[in-house]
Design a protein around this motif. Sequence first.
Motif, PDB file in Angstrom:
ATOM      1  N   MET A   1       0.855  -1.166   0.000  1.00  0.00           N
ATOM      2  CA  MET A   1       0.000   0.000   0.000  1.00  0.00           C
ATOM      3  C   MET A   1       0.886   1.208   0.000  1.00  0.00           C
ATOM      4  SD  MET A   1      -2.825   1.524   2.709  1.00  0.00           S
ATOM      5  CE  MET A   1      -2.514   0.385   3.949  1.00  0.00           C
ATOM      6  N   GLY A   2       0.505   2.159  -0.769  1.00  0.00           N
ATOM      7  CA  GLY A   2       1.171   3.431  -0.644  1.00  0.00           C
ATOM      8  C   GLY A   2       0.852   3.974   0.725  1.00  0.00           C
ATOM      9  N   ASN A   3       1.858   4.229   1.478  1.00  0.00           N
ATOM     10  CA  ASN A   3       1.608   4.750   2.818  1.00  0.00           C
ATOM     11  C   ASN A   3       1.518   6.264   2.785  1.00  0.00           C
ATOM     12  OD1 ASN A   3       1.736   2.196   3.862  1.00  0.00           O
ATOM     13  ND2 ASN A   3       3.879   2.336   4.394  1.00  0.00           N
ATOM     14  N   ILE A   4       0.764   6.797   3.709  1.00  0.00           N
ATOM     15  CA  ILE A   4       0.691   8.238   3.887  1.00  0.00           C
ATOM     16  C   ILE A   4       1.250   8.566   5.262  1.00  0.00           C
ATOM     17  CG2 ILE A   4      -1.311   8.518   2.378  1.00  0.00           C
ATOM     18  CD1 ILE A   4      -2.910   8.933   5.112  1.00  0.00           C
ATOM     19  N   GLU A   5       1.644   9.784   5.419  1.00  0.00           N
ATOM     20  CA  GLU A   5       2.037  10.244   6.743  1.00  0.00           C
ATOM     21  C   GLU A   5       0.759  10.658   7.455  1.00  0.00           C
ATOM     22  OE1 GLU A   5       4.552  13.901   8.651  1.00  0.00           O
ATOM     23  OE2 GLU A   5       5.277  13.014   6.788  1.00  0.00           O
ATOM     24  N   GLN A   6       0.467  10.011   8.581  1.00  0.00           N
ATOM     25  CA  GLN A   6      -0.769  10.356   9.275  1.00  0.00           C
ATOM     26  C   GLN A   6      -0.713  11.802   9.730  1.00  0.00           C
ATOM     27  OE1 GLN A   6      -1.156   7.451  12.408  1.00  0.00           O
ATOM     28  NE2 GLN A   6      -0.326   8.827  13.913  1.00  0.00           N
ATOM     29  N   LYS A   7      -1.876  12.435   9.696  1.00  0.00           N
ATOM     30  CA  LYS A   7      -1.922  13.860   9.999  1.00  0.00           C
ATOM     31  C   LYS A   7      -3.265  14.203  10.632  1.00  0.00           C
ATOM     32  CE  LYS A   7      -1.174  18.328   7.838  1.00  0.00           C
ATOM     33  NZ  LYS A   7      -0.950  19.051   6.577  1.00  0.00           N
ATOM     34  N   ILE A   8      -3.230  15.100  11.587  1.00  0.00           N
ATOM     35  CA  ILE A   8      -4.454  15.573  12.237  1.00  0.00           C
ATOM     36  C   ILE A   8      -4.908  16.846  11.521  1.00  0.00           C
ATOM     37  CG2 ILE A   8      -5.479  16.468  14.358  1.00  0.00           C
ATOM     38  CD1 ILE A   8      -3.430  14.725  15.885  1.00  0.00           C
ATOM     39  N   HIS A   9      -6.182  16.874  11.184  1.00  0.00           N
ATOM     40  CA  HIS A   9      -6.809  18.027  10.538  1.00  0.00           C
ATOM     41  C   HIS A   9      -7.975  18.468  11.416  1.00  0.00           C
ATOM     42  CE1 HIS A   9      -4.829  17.021   6.650  1.00  0.00           C
ATOM     43  NE2 HIS A   9      -5.000  15.778   7.079  1.00  0.00           N
ATOM     44  N   THR A  10      -8.449  19.664  11.203  1.00  0.00           N
ATOM     45  CA  THR A  10      -9.632  20.145  11.905  1.00  0.00           C
ATOM     46  C   THR A  10     -10.784  20.200  10.911  1.00  0.00           C
ATOM     47  OG1 THR A  10      -8.255  21.454  13.388  1.00  0.00           O
ATOM     48  CG2 THR A  10     -10.596  22.010  13.304  1.00  0.00           C
ATOM     49  N   SER A  11     -11.888  19.561  11.269  1.00  0.00           N
ATOM     50  CA  SER A  11     -13.061  19.546  10.390  1.00  0.00           C
ATOM     51  C   SER A  11     -13.756  20.900  10.442  1.00  0.00           C
ATOM     52  CB  SER A  11     -14.027  18.443  10.810  1.00  0.00           C
ATOM     53  OG  SER A  11     -14.634  18.770  12.052  1.00  0.00           O
ATOM     54  N   LYS A  12     -14.743  21.089   9.568  1.00  0.00           N
ATOM     55  CA  LYS A  12     -15.506  22.338   9.530  1.00  0.00           C
ATOM     56  C   LYS A  12     -16.193  22.647  10.861  1.00  0.00           C
ATOM     57  CE  LYS A  12     -16.729  22.256   4.643  1.00  0.00           C
ATOM     58  NZ  LYS A  12     -17.859  22.125   3.697  1.00  0.00           N
ATOM     59  N   ASN A  13     -16.550  21.586  11.602  1.00  0.00           N
ATOM     60  CA  ASN A  13     -17.236  21.812  12.878  1.00  0.00           C
ATOM     61  C   ASN A  13     -16.279  21.837  14.073  1.00  0.00           C
ATOM     62  OD1 ASN A  13     -16.633  19.111  13.199  1.00  0.00           O
ATOM     63  ND2 ASN A  13     -18.752  18.412  13.112  1.00  0.00           N
ATOM     64  N   GLY A  14     -14.965  21.871  13.786  1.00  0.00           N
ATOM     65  CA  GLY A  14     -13.980  22.024  14.844  1.00  0.00           C
ATOM     66  C   GLY A  14     -13.469  20.738  15.458  1.00  0.00           C
ATOM     67  N   THR A  15     -13.893  19.592  14.950  1.00  0.00           N
ATOM     68  CA  THR A  15     -13.439  18.307  15.475  1.00  0.00           C
ATOM     69  C   THR A  15     -12.075  17.969  14.889  1.00  0.00           C
ATOM     70  OG1 THR A  15     -15.737  17.556  15.566  1.00  0.00           O
ATOM     71  CG2 THR A  15     -14.043  15.857  15.676  1.00  0.00           C
ATOM     72  N   ASP A  16     -11.160  17.483  15.726  1.00  0.00           N
ATOM     73  CA  ASP A  16      -9.870  17.013  15.236  1.00  0.00           C
ATOM     74  C   ASP A  16     -10.053  15.646  14.592  1.00  0.00           C
ATOM     75  OD1 ASP A  16      -8.428  19.235  16.000  1.00  0.00           O
ATOM     76  OD2 ASP A  16      -7.797  18.382  17.909  1.00  0.00           O
ATOM     77  N   ILE A  17      -9.592  15.535  13.351  1.00  0.00           N
ATOM     78  CA  ILE A  17      -9.740  14.317  12.565  1.00  0.00           C
ATOM     79  C   ILE A  17      -8.359  13.819  12.175  1.00  0.00           C
ATOM     80  CG2 ILE A  17     -10.675  13.304  10.441  1.00  0.00           C
ATOM     81  CD1 ILE A  17     -12.841  14.255  12.404  1.00  0.00           C
ATOM     82  N   LEU A  18      -8.083  12.564  12.472  1.00  0.00           N
ATOM     83  CA  LEU A  18      -6.827  11.933  12.092  1.00  0.00           C
ATOM     84  C   LEU A  18      -7.053  11.171  10.791  1.00  0.00           C
ATOM     85  CD1 LEU A  18      -3.877  11.073  12.769  1.00  0.00           C
ATOM     86  CD2 LEU A  18      -4.878   9.099  13.946  1.00  0.00           C
TER      87      LEU A  18
END
Length: 164
Positions: A1-18
Amino acid sequence: MGNIEQKIHTSKNGTDILIRDAKPKDAAKIISINKKIIDEKIFMLREPEEGNYTIENEIRNIENHLRNPESLYIVAETEAQDEVIGFLEIQNGSLNRTSHTAMFSMFIQKEYRESGIGSLLLRTLLSWAEKNPVIEKVTLAVFSTNERAINLYKKSGFTEEGRC
């Protein structure tokens, strides 16, 4: 599998999404999302009674992606609750003449739609695909009635090539 670097983002409603690579331990959560979306009866070809999902098959699917550098299987999970809320998988063509194209599918739990999760998964996919030396074209199939998804895909640069 092509691996990705995991990253935390913030959704539109302010929830942290990994956003991270899928792992075999995610199989049950992924199946649960699939079944919920099938039960909605609007975005999937399958009817609820046609879903034949097993944890063993899903683990095998994830492991197959792990072995193929031209495929990717990623999940979106809430950082605080460790809950998988969506996923995306892409795999290139299995024949030499189609190996340069890859088709993806994306699924997001109903309660998390319209919060930017699809955009996060799609941006991650497109970034990965740009770096992959084999993938030249990324494709998908979507119901013509799924206007939210179509708008996301158009905004991301996809163009309609045909209708079924």
